[in-house]
Write an enzyme that holds these catalytic residues in place. Structure first.
Site, mmCIF file in Angstrom:
data_model
loop_
_atom_site.group_PDB
_atom_site.id
_atom_site.type_symbol
_atom_site.label_atom_id
_atom_site.label_comp_id
_atom_site.label_asym_id
_atom_site.label_seq_id
_atom_site.Cartn_x
_atom_site.Cartn_y
_atom_site.Cartn_z
ATOM 1 N N LYS A 13 0.623 -1.182 0.078
ATOM 2 C CA LYS A 13 0.005 -0.059 -0.009
ATOM 3 C C LYS A 13 1.034 1.324 -0.252
ATOM 4 O O LYS A 13 2.153 1.304 -0.523
ATOM 5 C CB LYS A 13 -1.157 -0.072 1.085
ATOM 6 C CG LYS A 13 -1.683 -1.288 1.353
ATOM 7 C CD LYS A 13 -2.921 -1.228 2.226
ATOM 8 C CE LYS A 13 -3.557 -2.608 2.440
ATOM 9 N NZ LYS A 13 -4.878 -2.608 3.028
ATOM 10 N N GLU A 169 -11.412 -10.656 -1.028
ATOM 11 C CA GLU A 169 -10.899 -9.664 0.152
ATOM 12 C C GLU A 169 -12.328 -9.251 0.758
ATOM 13 O O GLU A 169 -12.841 -8.181 0.291
ATOM 14 C CB GLU A 169 -9.971 -8.758 -0.482
ATOM 15 C CG GLU A 169 -8.835 -9.353 -0.910
ATOM 16 C CD GLU A 169 -7.790 -8.062 -0.690
ATOM 17 O OE1 GLU A 169 -6.685 -8.659 -0.091
ATOM 18 O OE2 GLU A 169 -7.730 -6.944 -1.214
ATOM 19 N N GLY A 175 -7.420 -4.950 6.956
ATOM 20 C CA GLY A 175 -6.917 -4.039 7.820
ATOM 21 C C GLY A 175 -7.539 -3.888 9.155
ATOM 22 O O GLY A 175 -7.291 -3.097 10.140
ATOM 23 N N SER A 215 -6.697 -9.380 6.818
ATOM 24 C CA SER A 215 -6.173 -9.856 8.298
ATOM 25 C C SER A 215 -5.459 -11.233 8.036
ATOM 26 O O SER A 215 -5.333 -12.091 9.098
ATOM 27 C CB SER A 215 -7.018 -9.729 9.395
ATOM 28 O OG SER A 215 -7.572 -8.320 9.213
#
Ligand code: PEP
Length: 253
Positions: A13, A169, A175, A215
């Site tokens: 990212k 996802e 996150g 995660s």
């Protein structure tokens, strides 16, 4: 069942300067040496791609971009084309990440253009799909996945999609530290493979790797990888530190 090679990818990212990226890549190169039974990708920021490519030369870790534009060149200030990405050593491009969908309003139609352009130019799309928490609570997960896959892959030549990678996802797991359970993830992956079967045919659906993202960490990768339709992982936070990512890469122990 098809023999799909496990694929573990790190999405850095908007983290790390060029110097920091090079340092992490150097350490990963050491950790990854000899890990030939999985495919590995890291996706640093655009500004670090070439320097990281230089570090990774001769290693089994391949380079990916976090985004790509849908044209090869032109007056598109601030954008980066598939040709530019391959010219700095990128093999993969992450497309349709939920952060791009939510913060930059990327639609399924735009994502479709990006997948088509990447694939046409020999860049392997890592095509991200996934439902929000609200959509899951409303029992709409499969409708969302169906729509994102159908629109994202629309009118793209089958030949261009042979190397496609899909990443499931769930947005609520990205996150947040709250990973999907193995059952939730496997259920979504089986649905995705079924949908790929109806769009692309059974032999491609069997061969396409479907990664789980949300995660993933050293403590849950092993269980996820035991399921029949999870072929790897797209890792955000836990890919930033080389030794932690290394533990994920070595999930088989
Ligand atoms: C991601 O950004 O693709 C991701 C899965 O992030 P995290 O692993 O931090 O949840």
């Amino acid at each position: 069942m098809a023999n799909r090679k496990p694929f573990i990818a790190g999405n850095w990212k908007m983290h790390k300067t060029c110097t920091e990226s090079v340092e992490t890549a150097k350490r990963l190169k050491e950790i990854g040496a000899g890990l030939t039974d999985i495919d590995i990708m890291i996706a640093p920021a655009f500004t670090s791609l070439y320097a990281v490519f230089d570090v990774l030369k001769g290693s089994n870790i391949l380079l990916g971009a976090q985004n790509v534009f849908w044209k090869n060149e032109g007056a598109y200030t601030g954008e980066v084309s598939p040709v530019m990405l391959t010219s700095v050593g990128c093999i993969y491009a992450i497309i349709g990440h939920s952060e791009r969908r939510s913060y930059f309003q990327e639609s399924d139609e735009l994502i479709n253009q990006k997948i088509a352009a990447a694939a046409r130019n020999g860049l392997i799309p890592v095509f991200c799909i996934g439902e929000t928490e609200q959509e899951r609570d409303a029992d709409k997960t499969k409708n969302v996945l169906d729509k994102q896959l159908t629109k994202g892959l629309q009118d793209i030549a089958l030949d261009d999609l042979k190397t496609l990678v899909v990443a499931y996802e769930p947005v609520w797991a990205i996150g947040t530290g709250k990973s999907a359970t193995t059952e939730q993830a496997q259920d979504a992956h089986a649905f995705i493979r079924g949908k790929l079967n109806s769009i692309l045919g059974s032999s491609m659906a069997e061969q396409i790797r479907i990664l789980y993202g949300g995660s993933v960490k050293p403590g849950n990768i092993g269980e996820l990888m035991k399921t029949p339709d999870i072929d790897g992982a797209l890792v955000g936070g836990a890919s930033l530190e080389a030794d932690t990512f290394g533990e994920i890469l070595k999930y088989r122990g």
